[in-house]
Design an enzyme around this catalytic site. Structure first.
Site, PDB file in Angstrom:
ATOM      1  N   GLY A  38      15.610  22.302 -35.424  1.00 25.62           N
ATOM      2  CA  GLY A  38      15.524  23.279 -34.329  1.00 25.62           C
ATOM      3  C   GLY A  38      14.360  22.954 -33.413  1.00 25.62           C
ATOM      4  N   GLY A  60      23.860  17.152 -37.548  1.00 26.97           N
ATOM      5  CA  GLY A  60      24.323  15.853 -38.056  1.00 26.97           C
ATOM      6  C   GLY A  60      23.353  15.199 -39.028  1.00 26.97           C
ATOM      7  N   GLY A  72      14.221  19.104 -43.387  1.00 21.26           N
ATOM      8  CA  GLY A  72      15.480  18.352 -43.315  1.00 21.26           C
ATOM      9  C   GLY A  72      15.253  16.986 -42.681  1.00 21.26           C
ATOM     10  N   THR A  85       7.803  23.114 -37.197  1.00 22.05           N
ATOM     11  CA  THR A  85       8.766  24.202 -37.403  1.00 22.05           C
ATOM     12  C   THR A  85       8.087  25.534 -37.137  1.00 22.05           C
ATOM     13  OG1 THR A  85      10.033  25.503 -39.014  1.00 22.05           O
ATOM     14  CG2 THR A  85       8.383  24.064 -39.940  1.00 22.05           C
ATOM     15  N   ASP A 130       8.881  28.038 -38.639  1.00 23.04           N
ATOM     16  CA  ASP A 130       8.911  28.764 -39.920  1.00 23.04           C
ATOM     17  C   ASP A 130       7.631  28.564 -40.741  1.00 23.04           C
ATOM     18  OD1 ASP A 130      11.510  29.242 -39.121  1.00 23.04           O
ATOM     19  OD2 ASP A 130      12.353  27.653 -40.376  1.00 23.04           O
ATOM     20  N   MET A 160      12.708  35.380 -37.073  1.00 19.75           N
ATOM     21  CA  MET A 160      13.192  34.174 -37.774  1.00 19.75           C
ATOM     22  C   MET A 160      12.247  33.788 -38.911  1.00 19.75           C
ATOM     23  SD  MET A 160      14.713  31.655 -34.880  1.00 19.75           S
ATOM     24  CE  MET A 160      16.385  31.836 -34.281  1.00 19.75           C
ATOM     25  N   ARG A 205      13.687  31.574 -41.653  1.00 18.59           N
ATOM     26  CA  ARG A 205      14.522  31.063 -42.751  1.00 18.59           C
ATOM     27  C   ARG A 205      14.105  31.684 -44.080  1.00 18.59           C
ATOM     28  NH1 ARG A 205      16.230  24.959 -43.339  1.00 18.59           N
ATOM     29  NH2 ARG A 205      14.036  24.610 -43.006  1.00 18.59           N
TER      30      ARG A 205
HETATM   31  O1  F6P Z   1      13.997  26.474 -38.647  1.00 19.75           O
HETATM   32  C1  F6P Z   1      13.827  27.120 -37.426  1.00 19.75           C
HETATM   33  C2  F6P Z   1      14.846  28.198 -37.231  1.00 19.75           C
HETATM   34  O2  F6P Z   1      14.620  28.832 -35.990  1.00 19.75           O
HETATM   35  C3  F6P Z   1      14.919  29.222 -38.355  1.00 19.75           C
HETATM   36  O3  F6P Z   1      13.879  30.172 -38.289  1.00 19.75           O
HETATM   37  C4  F6P Z   1      16.299  29.778 -38.156  1.00 19.75           C
HETATM   38  O4  F6P Z   1      16.817  30.309 -39.352  1.00 19.75           O
HETATM   39  C5  F6P Z   1      17.090  28.578 -37.729  1.00 19.75           C
HETATM   40  O5  F6P Z   1      16.157  27.643 -37.197  1.00 19.75           O
HETATM   41  C6  F6P Z   1      18.121  28.886 -36.688  1.00 19.75           C
HETATM   42  O6  F6P Z   1      18.751  27.694 -36.301  1.00 19.75           O
HETATM   43  P1  F6P Z   1      19.898  27.660 -35.187  1.00 19.75           P
HETATM   44  O7  F6P Z   1      19.253  27.885 -33.858  1.00 19.75           O
HETATM   45  O8  F6P Z   1      20.457  26.299 -35.301  1.00 19.75           O
HETATM   46  O9  F6P Z   1      20.876  28.731 -35.539  1.00 19.75           O
END
Ligand code: F6P
Length: 392
Positions: A41, A105, A146, A167, A169, A211, A213
């Site tokens: 992300g 991917g 990841g 991140t 997170d 957010m 995760r």
């Molecule tokens: O890892 C960053 C993050 O924003 C998380 O907090 C969230 O769960 C996830 O990515 C959301 O990803 P996407 O925008 O692909 O739905």
């Protein structure tokens, strides 16, 4: 001059070619070209890393820099662009990533269609091949866990890599903090501040879903900084009865409003996480909906009008804070430094106030989660903030 060290004339059949000076890859090749990709992300500070890598690579070593487009996808189908200092001018203030990114991917489980069916294949061999064709001596991979796991796999297959942790997170164990997190917390704190206005004016309970995760860092830091009344995080499964009692007690005590910050990965004790899209064998799933779930139950048990705000991608957008710009810039310069020192298969990390490097394989082993008995939780509870658990 000692006769043993005397140089033979160039062109002489017995003359040994002098080894080129400067940093080399583990295969002994002089480094001329490095590549950078951003995976996972997006988050504030990615462009600041790109700028720092390009500038320091040119200024300190005269290396060419190739930008890989859309994360590892760009290495699978050779989509790149050359990056010069001119291309990265002023980028430190710009959110997102000029290279594009992808959090879908995974080259280790890449979807390919065969006879109308989708199967998943490991295409990392193709990445190594393409990197060689593109003249990439070293790859800088900027991303979360990841992206780092893939970087480690590529390193084990022979591609020299250096990792940069990002991140919002803040869940990577090897570094004290990732860039992007500070900007996300600032946005979330600002939201808590603004929600106070309507909560107080209308005597409502306002729930903010943030957010993070599987980690509750954004929720706990924004919740404490913004003065929330309850914070629900994945690390502490909550009891809604406790949350409702807390809100009702506040009302009895004269506070006719409450603010509840809920991390998207929070879940009730004995229950499970709430997904907008369930996880599958190849994808982690998309969390979302716990804010609304919590709000409807609080409304039922307290009788107070309760509404939800989902902050979503606002937390990933916009200009990075000063802290994130600085950290991202330092990470970028130190990643180039790690290459020059031959520290491959390692990731730059912040420890205290210093940037160091650690093995990527170690860095991805441990997640950085909120400690339910740690200082942040104790600080919040000392202020009367409820985590939906009975306080000892
Ligand atoms: O890892 C960053 C993050 O924003 C998380 O907090 C969230 O769960 C996830 O990515 C959301 O990803 P996407 O925008 O692909 O739905």
């Amino acid at each position: 001059m000692n006769s043993n060290t005397k140089r033979r004339p160039a062109g002489s059949s017995r003359a040994k070619k002098p080894a080129p000076a400067g940093p080399k890859t583990p295969h002994g090749k002089k480094i001329r070209t490095i590549a950078i990709l951003t995976g996972g992300g997006d988050c504030p500070g990615l462009n600041a890393v790109i700028r720092a890598v390009v500038r320091s690579a040119w200024i300190l070593h005269g290396w060419e820099v190739i930008g890989v487009l859309d994360g590892y996808d760009g290495l699978i189908d050779s989509r790149t662009r050359k990056l010069t200092p001119r291309d990265v001018r002023g980028l430190q203030v710009k959110g997102g990533t000029i290279l594009g990114t992808s959090n879908r991917g995974n080259p280790l489980k890449y979807p390919v269609t065969r006879g109308g069916k989708t199967i998943h294949r490991d295409v990392s061999g193709k990445i190594i091949e393409n990197a060689a064709k593109l003249g990439i001596d070293v790859l800088i991979a900027v991303g979360g866990d990841g992206t780092m796991k893939i970087a480690q796999a590529l390193y084990e297959k022979g591609l020299p890599v250096v990792g940069v942790p990002k991140t919002i997170d803040n869940d990577l164990g090897a570094t004290d903090v990732t860039f992007g997190f500070n900007s996300a917390v600032s946005t979330a704190t600002d939201a808590v501040d603004k929600l106070h206005t309507t909560a107080e004016s209308h005597h409502r309970v306002l729930v903010l879903e943030v957010m993070g995760r599987d980690s509750g860092w954004i929720a706990i830091e924004a919740g404490i900084a913004g003065g929330a009344d309850a914070i629900l995080i994945p690390e502490i499964p909550f009891d809604l009865g406790v949350v409702c009692r807390h809100i009702t007690d506040r009302k009895k005590g004269g506070s006719r409003f409450s603010i509840v910050v809920v991390a998207e990965g929070a879940f009730p004790a004995g229950g499970g996480k709430i997904y907008e899209k369930e996880p599958s064998e190849t994808a982690p799933g998309r969390l979302g909906g716990v804010g609304q779930w919590v709000a409807s139950r609080i409304a039922q048990c307290t009788g107070i009008e309760t509404r939800t705000t989902v902050l979503g991608h606002l937390q990933r957008g916009g200009t990075p804070t000063t802290f994130d710009r600085l950290l991202a810039t330092r990470f970028g310069v130190e990643a180039v430094g790690a290459i020059a020192r031959g520290e491959f298969g390692r990731m730059v990390c912040l420890r205290g106030r210093k940037i160091v490097t650690d093995e990527i394989s170690d860095a991805v082993k441990r997640l950085n989660l909120v400690d339910p008995a740690g200082q942040f939780v104790r600080t919040a509870e000392a202020l009367g903030i409820s985590f939906g658990r009975d306080q000892k």
